[in-house]
Write an enzyme that holds these catalytic residues in place. Structure first.
Site, short mmCIF file in Angstrom:
data_model
loop_
_atom_site.label_atom_id
_atom_site.label_comp_id
_atom_site.label_asym_id
_atom_site.label_seq_id
_atom_site.Cartn_x
_atom_site.Cartn_y
_atom_site.Cartn_z
N ASP A 186 0.84 -1.21 -0.11
CA ASP A 186 -0.04 0.13 -0.11
C ASP A 186 0.90 1.39 0.09
O ASP A 186 0.39 2.30 0.18
CB ASP A 186 -0.97 -0.12 1.30
CG ASP A 186 -2.10 -0.88 1.13
OD1 ASP A 186 -3.23 -0.60 0.28
OD2 ASP A 186 -2.11 -2.01 1.66
N GLU A 191 0.25 9.51 1.72
CA GLU A 191 -0.58 10.71 2.54
C GLU A 191 -0.91 10.12 3.79
O GLU A 191 -0.63 10.80 4.74
CB GLU A 191 -1.91 10.80 1.54
CG GLU A 191 -2.83 11.75 2.93
CD GLU A 191 -4.26 11.88 2.20
OE1 GLU A 191 -4.67 12.97 2.11
OE2 GLU A 191 -4.87 11.09 1.70
N ASP A 192 -0.96 8.74 3.88
CA ASP A 192 -1.12 8.12 5.33
C ASP A 192 0.01 8.14 6.20
O ASP A 192 -0.14 7.83 7.27
CB ASP A 192 -1.81 6.76 4.98
CG ASP A 192 -3.24 6.77 4.31
OD1 ASP A 192 -3.88 7.77 4.82
OD2 ASP A 192 -3.42 5.95 3.55
N ARG A 225 1.09 -1.71 7.60
CA ARG A 225 1.36 -0.40 6.85
C ARG A 225 2.28 0.58 7.93
O ARG A 225 2.87 1.40 7.25
CB ARG A 225 0.23 0.55 6.37
CG ARG A 225 -0.65 -0.29 5.71
CD ARG A 225 -1.72 0.75 4.81
NE ARG A 225 -1.10 1.87 4.03
CZ ARG A 225 -1.68 2.89 3.65
NH1 ARG A 225 -2.67 3.19 3.92
NH2 ARG A 225 -0.58 3.84 2.95
N ARG A 276 -9.21 3.69 11.72
CA ARG A 276 -7.85 3.68 11.53
C ARG A 276 -7.33 4.91 12.35
O ARG A 276 -6.20 4.75 12.63
CB ARG A 276 -7.47 4.22 10.12
CG ARG A 276 -7.67 3.02 8.94
CD ARG A 276 -6.81 1.98 8.92
NE ARG A 276 -7.09 0.87 7.81
CZ ARG A 276 -6.82 0.85 6.90
NH1 ARG A 276 -5.87 1.87 6.41
NH2 ARG A 276 -7.06 -0.10 5.77
N HIS A 302 -11.71 6.86 5.36
CA HIS A 302 -11.04 7.92 5.94
C HIS A 302 -12.11 9.15 5.97
O HIS A 302 -12.97 8.90 4.99
CB HIS A 302 -9.79 8.28 5.32
CG HIS A 302 -8.77 7.32 5.38
ND1 HIS A 302 -7.87 6.72 4.59
CD2 HIS A 302 -8.21 6.66 6.55
CE1 HIS A 302 -6.89 6.06 4.66
NE2 HIS A 302 -7.13 5.73 6.22
N CYS A 343 -4.83 10.74 -1.58
CA CYS A 343 -3.67 9.80 -0.79
C CYS A 343 -2.39 9.50 -1.68
O CYS A 343 -1.58 8.81 -0.95
CB CYS A 343 -4.46 8.70 -0.64
SG CYS A 343 -5.19 7.70 -2.04
C1 CIR Z 1 -5.60 1.03 2.83
O1 CIR Z 1 -6.71 0.20 2.95
O2 CIR Z 1 -4.63 1.65 3.67
C2 CIR Z 1 -5.42 1.34 1.34
N1 CIR Z 1 -5.76 0.18 0.47
C3 CIR Z 1 -5.91 2.53 0.95
C4 CIR Z 1 -5.47 3.82 1.52
C5 CIR Z 1 -6.07 5.10 0.99
N2 CIR Z 1 -5.57 6.10 1.64
C6 CIR Z 1 -6.20 7.24 1.63
O3 CIR Z 1 -7.17 7.69 1.09
N3 CIR Z 1 -5.51 8.31 2.16
#
Ligand code: CIR
Length: 254
Positions: free
Chosen positions: A61, A66-67, A86, A131, A161, A248
């Site tokens: 991922d 961004e995360d 992650r 999350r 999110h 993201c």
């Molecule tokens: C997840 O589930 O963490 C990733 N497949 C998708 C994350 C998307 N992140 C975002 O929109 N900030």
């Protein structure tokens, strides 16, 4: 005075992207890579200085950069992603930002995904989601307050999110997926609703002179055009398949 060039950090699509966390079908890696390259070139053509962090096949991922880090003015906050697999994505991103910003970190028991943080003006809206927990919201509130920003927690339901359901398209306007957040928390922001036939298909990223929007939500985009926004559609089907969107895939300097 010359115009300030803003930076944007992105991270490539790893060979293992088909193994990413998703509620739907696995994404197609090669098509995702094409779509990501197109996204990067749109950022560059909007005048952003794009810095690429190398992808890591151990982290399917990792394209969702961004995360992993949140910029709050002069501070970068390294997150603690809410999905345990992650957490290891954060280090390489912090290395890329190190020395450019004052470094802070969310610590346990806090968990926070950057996709839950929406900074608009002096306000930091933060989603309380599967999350992102209260411990992290408390830490973020203190960090934001230290740089003069006010934090507003927003309960998020039915989506991953905050920014899955509340997409800024300008400094005062957001596109909202109906029923996903407590809209009273959005204060004076102007709300445009995602078209019901396009539920969870709209995503956006505001750029200097236009708003990048997903081709999968033409009615919502047309409504924005009707309000005077210059929209620039981009196909990111494989990113949406992985539960991602347009915010993201980058960390953009405020
Ligand atoms: C997840 O589930 O963490 C990733 N497949 C998708 C994350 C998307 N992140 C975002 O929109 N900030």
């Amino acid at each position: 005075m010359s115009e300030v060039i803003k930076r944007a950090w992105v991270r490539g699509v790893p060979d293992t992207f088909h193994l990413c966390i998703t509620d739907g079908r696995p994404p197609d890696v090669l098509l995702a890579r094409e779509q990501h390259a197109n996204y990067v070139s749109r950022l560059a053509s909007a005048g952003l200085d794009v810095i690429e962090v190398a992808p890591d096949d151990n982290h399917p991922d990792c394209v969702f950069i961004e995360d992993t880090a949140v910029l709050l003015g002069p501070v970068v906050v390294a997150t603690k992603p809410g999905a345990p697999q992650r957490v290891g994505e954060v280090g390489a991103v912090v290395d890329a930002l190190d020395g450019l910003f004052e470094f802070r970190s969310i610590i346990e028991p806090g968990t926070l995904d950057g996709g839950d943080v929406m900074v608009l003006g002096e306000s930091v809206f933060v989603g309380r989601s599967d999350r992102t927990n209260q411990a992290a919201i408390d830490q973020l509130t203190d960090l934001a307050s230290s740089v003069g920003l006010q934090t507003i927690p927003v309960d998020v339901s039915g989506v991953l999110h905050l920014k899955s359901a509340v997409l800024p398209v300008g400094s005062e306007t957001v596109v909202v997926t109906p029923g996903s957040v407590d809209e009273a928390k959005l204060g004076n922001l102007r709300i445009v609703y995602e078209d019901t036939a396009e539920r969870n298909q709209f995503s956006a990223l505001p750029l200097a002179d236009r708003v990048l929007v997903t081709t999968s939500a033409p009615k919502t985009s047309a409504a924005l055009e009707g309000l005077g926004f210059e929209v620039d559609p981009i196909d990111v089907s494989e990113i949406l398949a992985a539960d991602g969107g347009l915010t993201c895939m980058s960390i953009v300097e405020p």
